[in-house]
Design an enzyme around this catalytic site. Sequence first.
Site, mmCIF file in Angstrom:
data_model
loop_
_atom_site.group_PDB
_atom_site.id
_atom_site.type_symbol
_atom_site.label_atom_id
_atom_site.label_comp_id
_atom_site.label_asym_id
_atom_site.label_seq_id
_atom_site.Cartn_x
_atom_site.Cartn_y
_atom_site.Cartn_z
ATOM 1 N N ASP A 165 0.752 4.032 1.416
ATOM 2 C CA ASP A 165 1.127 4.690 2.675
ATOM 3 C C ASP A 165 2.212 3.915 3.424
ATOM 4 O OD1 ASP A 165 -0.930 2.734 3.102
ATOM 5 O OD2 ASP A 165 -1.227 3.507 5.122
ATOM 6 N N HIS A 166 2.763 2.874 2.784
ATOM 7 C CA HIS A 166 3.883 2.118 3.375
ATOM 8 C C HIS A 166 5.096 2.076 2.450
ATOM 9 C CE1 HIS A 166 1.410 0.519 6.755
ATOM 10 N NE2 HIS A 166 0.468 0.919 5.914
ATOM 11 N N HIS A 198 0.826 -1.212 0.000
ATOM 12 C CA HIS A 198 0.000 0.000 0.000
ATOM 13 C C HIS A 198 0.863 1.266 0.000
ATOM 14 C CE1 HIS A 198 -3.792 -2.239 1.621
ATOM 15 N NE2 HIS A 198 -3.690 -2.300 0.309
ATOM 16 N N HIS A 214 0.083 2.222 12.031
ATOM 17 C CA HIS A 214 -0.755 3.418 12.195
ATOM 18 C C HIS A 214 -1.041 3.754 13.658
ATOM 19 C CE1 HIS A 214 -2.101 3.888 7.947
ATOM 20 N NE2 HIS A 214 -1.828 2.581 7.900
ATOM 21 N N HIS A 256 -4.881 -8.510 5.330
ATOM 22 C CA HIS A 256 -5.040 -7.112 4.879
ATOM 23 C C HIS A 256 -4.728 -7.042 3.383
ATOM 24 C CE1 HIS A 256 -4.884 -2.721 5.218
ATOM 25 N NE2 HIS A 256 -3.674 -2.718 4.706
ATOM 26 N N ASP A 266 0.148 -3.400 8.721
ATOM 27 C CA ASP A 266 -1.300 -3.294 8.917
ATOM 28 C C ASP A 266 -1.928 -4.661 9.196
ATOM 29 O OD1 ASP A 266 -0.885 -0.645 8.376
ATOM 30 O OD2 ASP A 266 -2.020 -0.585 6.497
HETATM 31 FE FE FE Z 1 -1.555 1.426 6.096
HETATM 32 ZN ZN ZN Z 2 -2.260 -1.006 4.316
#
Ligand code: FE
Ligand code: ZN
Length: 278
Positions: free
Chosen positions: A85-86, A83, A194, A137, A156
């Site tokens: 955001d990683h 993802h 997160h 996930h 996550d």
């Molecule tokens: Fe994330």
């Molecule tokens: Zn994620």
Amino acid sequence: MIRFLKIPTTILGILLLCLSTNLSAKEKQMNITLIPALGDNYIYLISWENKGIVIDPAEASPVLTEIQNKQITLRAILNTHHHSDHVGGNEQIKEQTNSPIIGPDDRRIPGLDQVAKEGEAVSIDGITFQVLSVPGHTTSHIAFYLPEMKWLFSGDSLFAGGCGRIFEGTYEQMLTSLKKIATLPEDTQVFCGHEYTQNNLEFALSIEPNNPAIQQRLANVKQKRSQHQPTIPSTLAEELLTNPFLRSNDPALKQALGMENATELEVFTKVRQLKDSY
Ligand code: FE
Ligand code: ZN
């Protein structure tokens, strides 16, 4: 024995010097820095001497600033899943530091250089991570565990007080992944992707309003957040006690949901679905 005690200090010094070339992670005096990014993500920077490893760089600039300020030479970029955001900072950090990108076997990881698979160790300058496959996930999600420090980088999969949404895998896969994590030592420190802890625990308390361990943990977390402090890391022991996603077999949780006769997977699925609409 007496002769041994009389070994001249110079010889002891040489012995110590020899040992120091083979220092374990713990003896290397490793530090970990939390770098907040994109609102509620955490990027983790492990550093020792003047070297570093970054985990899940959501963006490049705060990482580049941090390693410049600390005069750190980056040795590797680790990713838990694809993802943005990683992995958002992957390519820019690699370009500027020549660090290899190590992550799951997934072509969606930008700039991937080395695949990390369960059962294989990832070693960087004598620092050795165990790789855990934790799908749910995403299908290829992995976690990195550093046994010498008992540090888990769970991305996550497991969150403090919760778990990631099931986007690609199945409920069963996610439950199996979390149960795998639950076999690590209870004093493992969990560094997740997160800062969702307060919301997670508010949800946990909404389904079990009379659970004193959740009440107390939520109070601690609210206190930290009111002072803008991170709630990360948590310990696995705290998670086992208060995280509903690790307690699908707990009679108290089953009773709170009116699911006394349900299976662990049924309870897990119900809790995950309730959280999705919380
Ligand atoms: Fe994330
Ligand atoms: Zn994620």
